[in-house]
Write a protein that holds these residues in place. Structure first.
Motif, PDB file in Angstrom:
ATOM      1  N   ALA A 265       0.886  -0.968  -0.078  1.00 45.38           N
ATOM      2  CA  ALA A 265      -0.230   0.281  -0.493  1.00 45.38           C
ATOM      3  C   ALA A 265       1.014   1.158  -0.236  1.00 45.38           C
ATOM      4  O   ALA A 265       0.905   2.042  -0.316  1.00 45.38           O
ATOM      5  CB  ALA A 265      -0.887   0.234   0.891  1.00 45.38           C
TER       6      ALA A 265
ATOM      7  N   PRO B  90      -6.326   4.368  -5.909  1.00 43.63           N
ATOM      8  CA  PRO B  90      -6.861   3.772  -3.993  1.00 43.63           C
ATOM      9  C   PRO B  90      -7.395   2.855  -4.406  1.00 43.63           C
ATOM     10  O   PRO B  90      -7.510   1.544  -3.880  1.00 43.63           O
ATOM     11  CB  PRO B  90      -7.466   5.317  -3.964  1.00 43.63           C
ATOM     12  CG  PRO B  90      -7.191   6.429  -4.469  1.00 43.63           C
ATOM     13  CD  PRO B  90      -6.970   5.847  -5.797  1.00 43.63           C
TER      14      PRO B  90
ATOM     15  N   TYR C 286      -5.962   0.106  -1.029  1.00 41.21           N
ATOM     16  CA  TYR C 286      -7.071  -1.150  -0.644  1.00 41.21           C
ATOM     17  C   TYR C 286      -6.828  -2.322  -0.967  1.00 41.21           C
ATOM     18  O   TYR C 286      -7.015  -3.154   0.042  1.00 41.21           O
ATOM     19  CB  TYR C 286      -8.095  -0.747  -1.306  1.00 41.21           C
ATOM     20  CG  TYR C 286      -9.703  -1.705  -0.338  1.00 41.21           C
ATOM     21  CD1 TYR C 286     -10.803  -0.795   0.962  1.00 41.21           C
ATOM     22  CD2 TYR C 286     -10.333  -2.558  -0.976  1.00 41.21           C
ATOM     23  CE1 TYR C 286     -11.068  -1.453   1.651  1.00 41.21           C
ATOM     24  CE2 TYR C 286     -11.357  -3.261  -0.805  1.00 41.21           C
ATOM     25  CZ  TYR C 286     -11.340  -3.052   0.648  1.00 41.21           C
ATOM     26  OH  TYR C 286     -12.935  -3.337   1.586  1.00 41.21           O
ATOM     27  N   TRP C 287      -7.263  -2.532  -2.256  1.00 42.89           N
ATOM     28  CA  TRP C 287      -6.866  -3.851  -2.099  1.00 42.89           C
ATOM     29  C   TRP C 287      -5.358  -4.723  -2.196  1.00 42.89           C
ATOM     30  O   TRP C 287      -5.538  -6.094  -1.249  1.00 42.89           O
ATOM     31  CB  TRP C 287      -6.015  -3.913  -3.797  1.00 42.89           C
ATOM     32  CG  TRP C 287      -6.054  -5.380  -3.958  1.00 42.89           C
ATOM     33  CD1 TRP C 287      -5.827  -6.825  -4.323  1.00 42.89           C
ATOM     34  CD2 TRP C 287      -6.038  -6.191  -6.287  1.00 42.89           C
ATOM     35  NE1 TRP C 287      -6.528  -7.330  -4.905  1.00 42.89           N
ATOM     36  CE2 TRP C 287      -5.812  -7.250  -6.319  1.00 42.89           C
ATOM     37  CE3 TRP C 287      -5.893  -4.768  -7.230  1.00 42.89           C
ATOM     38  CZ2 TRP C 287      -5.423  -7.654  -7.020  1.00 42.89           C
ATOM     39  CZ3 TRP C 287      -5.871  -5.450  -7.836  1.00 42.89           C
ATOM     40  CH2 TRP C 287      -5.790  -6.873  -9.034  1.00 42.89           C
TER      41      TRP C 287
ATOM     42  N   LYS D  68      -6.655  -5.012   2.303  1.00 45.73           N
ATOM     43  CA  LYS D  68      -7.495  -6.054   2.199  1.00 45.73           C
ATOM     44  C   LYS D  68      -6.896  -7.830   2.328  1.00 45.73           C
ATOM     45  O   LYS D  68      -7.957  -8.123   2.841  1.00 45.73           O
ATOM     46  CB  LYS D  68      -9.114  -5.580   1.600  1.00 45.73           C
ATOM     47  CG  LYS D  68      -9.914  -6.024   1.907  1.00 45.73           C
ATOM     48  CD  LYS D  68     -10.887  -6.109   2.979  1.00 45.73           C
ATOM     49  CE  LYS D  68     -12.210  -6.922   3.568  1.00 45.73           C
ATOM     50  NZ  LYS D  68     -12.347  -6.796   5.306  1.00 45.73           N
TER      51      LYS D  68
END
Length: 129
Positions: free
Chosen positions: A79, A116, A120-121, A124
């Motif tokens: 990230a 974004p 997030y991927w 998560k």
């Protein structure tokens, strides 16, 4: 399919895509990636592309091969990487540089919203449930 399996598939898919992107940095898409390097980066554009390609291969491999104990840390690193390279996407938009089929300002602008999703991927898919 349970959430743990979904996360595992998503993590491996993200890792595989990073490996592919890294290889493309070093080979067939090298010129296109230079279009994304902001002018203010103090390294030669080609060096920046090569170094980021190596980083993507390493990061992608780590996402694919990491054990459950280290997944969250690797997800945070991924990230952070996606955050760090975002100025390249902004530069491509701001400087009207065409690459990867992003040949209009509208396409380059819409591309900005995918970053974004990648962040997030990364977070998560490495969340240990």
């Amino acid at each position: 399919m349970n959430q743990k399996t979904v996360n595992q598939v998503a993590r491996i898919a993200l890792g595989a895509n990073l490996i592919f992107a890294g290889i493309s940095h070093l080979t067939f898409a090298r010129k296109a990636f230079r279009a994304q390097v902001p002018d203010w980066v103090p390294l030669p554009k080609d060096d920046t592309v090569v170094y980021s390609g190596i980083a993507e291969i390493a990061l992608g491999s780590t996402l694919v091969l990491t054990d459950q104990q280290h997944q969250q840390a690797v997800g945070k690193v991924a990230a952070s990487f996606f955050t760090a390279v975002f100025p390249g996407n902004l530069s491509q938009y701001y400087n009207h540089r065409s690459a990867f089929g992003l040949d209009t300002d509208r396409k380059r602008f819409l591309r900005l919203f995918f970053q974004p999703v990648l962040i997030y991927w990364a977070l998560k898919s490495t969340d240990n449930l």
